[in-house]
Each structure stands twice: as structure tokens, then as C-alpha cells.
Design a protein around this motif. Structure first.
Motif, mmCIF file in Angstrom:
data_model
loop_
_atom_site.group_PDB
_atom_site.id
_atom_site.type_symbol
_atom_site.label_atom_id
_atom_site.label_comp_id
_atom_site.label_asym_id
_atom_site.label_seq_id
_atom_site.Cartn_x
_atom_site.Cartn_y
_atom_site.Cartn_z
ATOM 1 N N TRP A 1 -5.260 3.117 -8.078
ATOM 2 C CA TRP A 1 -4.169 3.276 -7.121
ATOM 3 C C TRP A 1 -3.739 1.937 -6.548
ATOM 4 O O TRP A 1 -2.549 1.729 -6.278
ATOM 5 N N VAL A 2 -4.678 1.003 -6.380
ATOM 6 C CA VAL A 2 -4.334 -0.328 -5.874
ATOM 7 C C VAL A 2 -3.539 -1.094 -6.925
ATOM 8 O O VAL A 2 -2.546 -1.754 -6.626
ATOM 9 N N PRO B 1 -4.474 7.671 -2.479
ATOM 10 C CA PRO B 1 -5.315 8.664 -1.794
ATOM 11 C C PRO B 1 -4.785 9.076 -0.423
ATOM 12 O O PRO B 1 -5.303 9.989 0.199
ATOM 13 N N TRP B 2 -3.719 8.406 0.018
ATOM 14 C CA TRP B 2 -3.176 8.687 1.347
ATOM 15 C C TRP B 2 -1.922 9.541 1.234
ATOM 16 O O TRP B 2 -1.096 9.347 0.349
ATOM 17 N N PHE C 1 3.551 2.008 1.074
ATOM 18 C CA PHE C 1 2.524 1.146 0.494
ATOM 19 C C PHE C 1 1.429 0.880 1.522
ATOM 20 O O PHE C 1 1.682 0.300 2.577
ATOM 21 N N ARG C 2 0.214 1.311 1.158
ATOM 22 C CA ARG C 2 -0.908 1.283 2.093
ATOM 23 C C ARG C 2 -1.967 0.270 1.678
ATOM 24 O O ARG C 2 -2.167 -0.009 0.490
ATOM 25 N N GLY C 3 -2.645 -0.236 2.709
ATOM 26 C CA GLY C 3 -3.801 -1.080 2.471
ATOM 27 C C GLY C 3 -5.009 -0.215 2.156
ATOM 28 O O GLY C 3 -4.937 1.018 2.153
ATOM 29 N N GLY D 1 -5.791 2.455 4.630
ATOM 30 C CA GLY D 1 -4.747 3.421 4.930
ATOM 31 C C GLY D 1 -3.628 2.916 5.807
ATOM 32 O O GLY D 1 -2.626 3.613 5.994
ATOM 33 N N GLY D 2 -3.784 1.724 6.373
ATOM 34 C CA GLY D 2 -2.709 1.152 7.173
ATOM 35 C C GLY D 2 -1.635 0.554 6.285
ATOM 36 O O GLY D 2 -1.785 0.524 5.053
#
Length: 312
Positions: A149-150, A215-216, A225-227, A230-231
Motif C-alpha cells: 500500500w505504501v 488500510p485506512w 494519501f496517508r502516512g 494514518g495521518g
């Protein structure tokens, strides 16, 4: 002189005026936070110089009486302190903007300040990647993290930068409300200026793949786009990943996320794109900004010419 020391050299009235002007720039002109920070530093530095130059803190009354000689003295002091022509031009622009506002508020003519001539400097040309390097950059960015996912996330962001000409802040500013991506995307860019950009099929596919793997949950008011935790994804993280890839590819330090946007514009222009249309796609307020890409093309042609026809 530190910023704190410079602040002590400014009269309370001038400091209050600067604060009011900055608040106006932020609230009404919708300037970016980085721009406000730069304005604050540049104008405060100028006001602090006037104190040392005149021998006393300059209240609003004395600020009316600035002469062209005072402006030249300030510019000379900046240059002797190591300030380059480009940086000085930026500082002078901020000071002029502040003085236009102050003159209107206080009822005087800011002739001496506005008459100060900005130093000439050679504008830096955008440094795009070649078409093969841009494609390889996107591919390799997706190979830097073992988490699917990253990898899909980083690929999707770079595909938006290169395929749609987005600024990194615009790509990272997308929210769940923008999903699923259609054939066009409404972007609110610098100066709160809105534009509509076409979204090419590879960009839609890249984003769709990331969303499927992420996953978010894609909530309407949360960043797409999440870190890792999840932020919102930080631009610094993407810059770090690109730095790894450019080292692997042997590319210069100019191969940054913003260079993908430069590449979008340059490659579109080289393919016969209309300059006005490219201006609208990029969200440039002035056509002169977009015209820099014609200079890139001319510079490349001259380089090819020199290699083909060496002197001597």
C-alpha cells in the motif's frame, strides 16, 4: 542579527502596522503560511535596518520620509551581507507591498520606496526530467517500500504530479470527497485560484490501486494519501523517497517532486501543447511564468547544436 534582535529595533507602531498588514495578507489575500513567514522576516529586517541607519527606531511618521538614498543604503547593506540578487528582489517586493498598504492607510506617497529598482538576476530555468527518466522515477518509487500500500501510494502521488501537473501540496490535499477520480479534477491552488485539470487513465488507475490497498478508510474530510500511522502524508517523506531513487538512477538533486510537475509542462509543450492551455493546467497566474518552459526547450536545442557543431 537574529530575528529577535531585529524585532527589538522596530518601534511599537511599526511593529503593529506590520502585524496588521500580515494579518490582511493571510486573511484577505489568502497567502500561504510560508509566504507570510517570508514577508514578516523581510519587512522586519528592513525596518530594523532603518533604525540602525537613522540612529533611532522609526515610528510611522519617519517611515513616511524614507528617501531613495535610504533605499539604496539598505540594498547595499543587504548585498554586502551576502544577499543574492534573487533574494534581494524578493525582499524588495515584500517591502514595496507593505509600503503600498501603509501609504494608503496613512495617506502619503511611497514614491521613494516604489522607485527603488529591483536588481537584475538570471531566472533559474525549470529542470525537468527526460521522458524515460520520469517514467523510470515513477516505477522505481514504487519499489522502495516492501509494503504494497505504501508503494502504491508513492506511485499514485508521483503519477498525479507528472500526469496531471499538480503541485505536491495539491496532490496531498486531496480528500476522500474527491474519490473516485473522474476524467477531470477540480483543484484549488495558490491564491485560492481554482482550476480544472484532466485526469489521465494511468493516474486514475494508480489512485484506484492505492485506495484498494490502503488500510485506512477513505473518509470525505480526511486526506486520501496517508502516512504510516494514518495521518496525512507529509511532503518531506515523498522527497526523501525520491532522493533515494535519484541516487540509484544517478540523477541530479533537482530531481524532486516539483520536477515532475516541470516535466509534465515541458513534455506537453514539446508535444505541441498550447502555452495558454498549459498555463491554465498548471494554474499559473501569469503567462510569463509558463513561458519559462519555452526557454527550457530553447536551451536544450542550443545544447544539442553545440554538441553537433563544436568550435575549433
Amino acid at each position: 542579527m537574529s530575528r529577535a534582535e531585529g524585532s527589538l529595533l522596530i518601534s511599537p507602531a511599526a511593529r503593529d502596522a506590520l502585524t496588521e498588514w500580515l494579518e490582511l495578507q493571510s486573511a484577505v489575500q489568502d497567502r500561504a503560511e510560508n509566504t507570510i513567514t517570508a514577508y514578516r522576516g523581510d519587512v522586519a529586517e528592513f525596518l530594523a535596518f532603518l533604525t540602525t541607519h537613522k540612529g533611532e527606531a522609526q515610528g510611522l511618521g519617519p517611515l513616511r520620509d524614507i528617501t531613495l538614498s535610504d533605499m539604496r543604503a539598505w540594498m547595499a547593506a543587504m548585498r554586502s551581507g551576502g544577499c543574492g540578487a534573487r533574494s534581494l528582489a524578493r525582499k524588495l517586493s515584500a517591502v514595496k507591498s507593505f509600503y503600498r498598504w501603509l501609504a494608503e492607510r496613512e495617506g502619503f506617497e511611497p514614491t521613494a520606496v516604489l522607485a527603488a529598482r529591483s536588481p537584475r538576476y538570471q531566472r533559474k530555468l525549470p529542470r525537468p526530467l527526460s521522458v524515460p527518466d520520469a517514467a523510470q522515477m515513477i516505477e522505481r518509487v514504487g519499489e522502495q517500500d516492501a509494503r504494497d500500500w505504501v508503494a502504491a501510494r508513492d506511485t499514485a502521488v508521483l503519477t498525479l504530479l507528472y500526469g496531471c501537473g499538480l503541485r505536491i501540496s495539491e496532490a496531498l490535499g486531496l480528500t476522500g470527497a474527491d474519490l473516485p477520480l473522474g476524467e477531470a479534477l477540480r483543484i484549488r491552488g495558490k491564491g485560492d485560484k481554482e482550476r480544472v485539470v484532466p485526469v489521465i487513465a494511468p493516474a486514475r488507475a494508480a489512485v484506484d490501486r492505492y485506495v484498494t490497498l490502503c488500510p485506512w478508510e477513505m473518509e470525505p474530510d480526511r486526506a486520501v494519501f496517508r502516512g504510516i500511522r494514518g495521518g496525512p502524508l507529509a511532503a518531506a517523506q515523498l522527497r526523501k523517497t525520491m532522493a533515494q531513487v535519484r541516487a540509484q538512477m544517478g540523477l541530479p538533486a533537482s530531481a524532486t517532486p516539483h520536477a515532475m510537475r516541470h516535466s509534465f509542462a515541458t513534455h506537453l509543450l514539446n508535444a505541441g501543447g498550447d502555452l495558454r492551455a498549459i498555463q491554465e493546467l498548471l494554474g499559473h497566474a501569469s503567462l510569463s511564468t509558463t513561458q519559462a518552459y519555452t526557454a527550457v526547450d530553447s536551451a536544450r536545442l542550443m545544447e544539442v547544436y553545440r554538441k553537433a557543431h563544436p568550435r575549433g
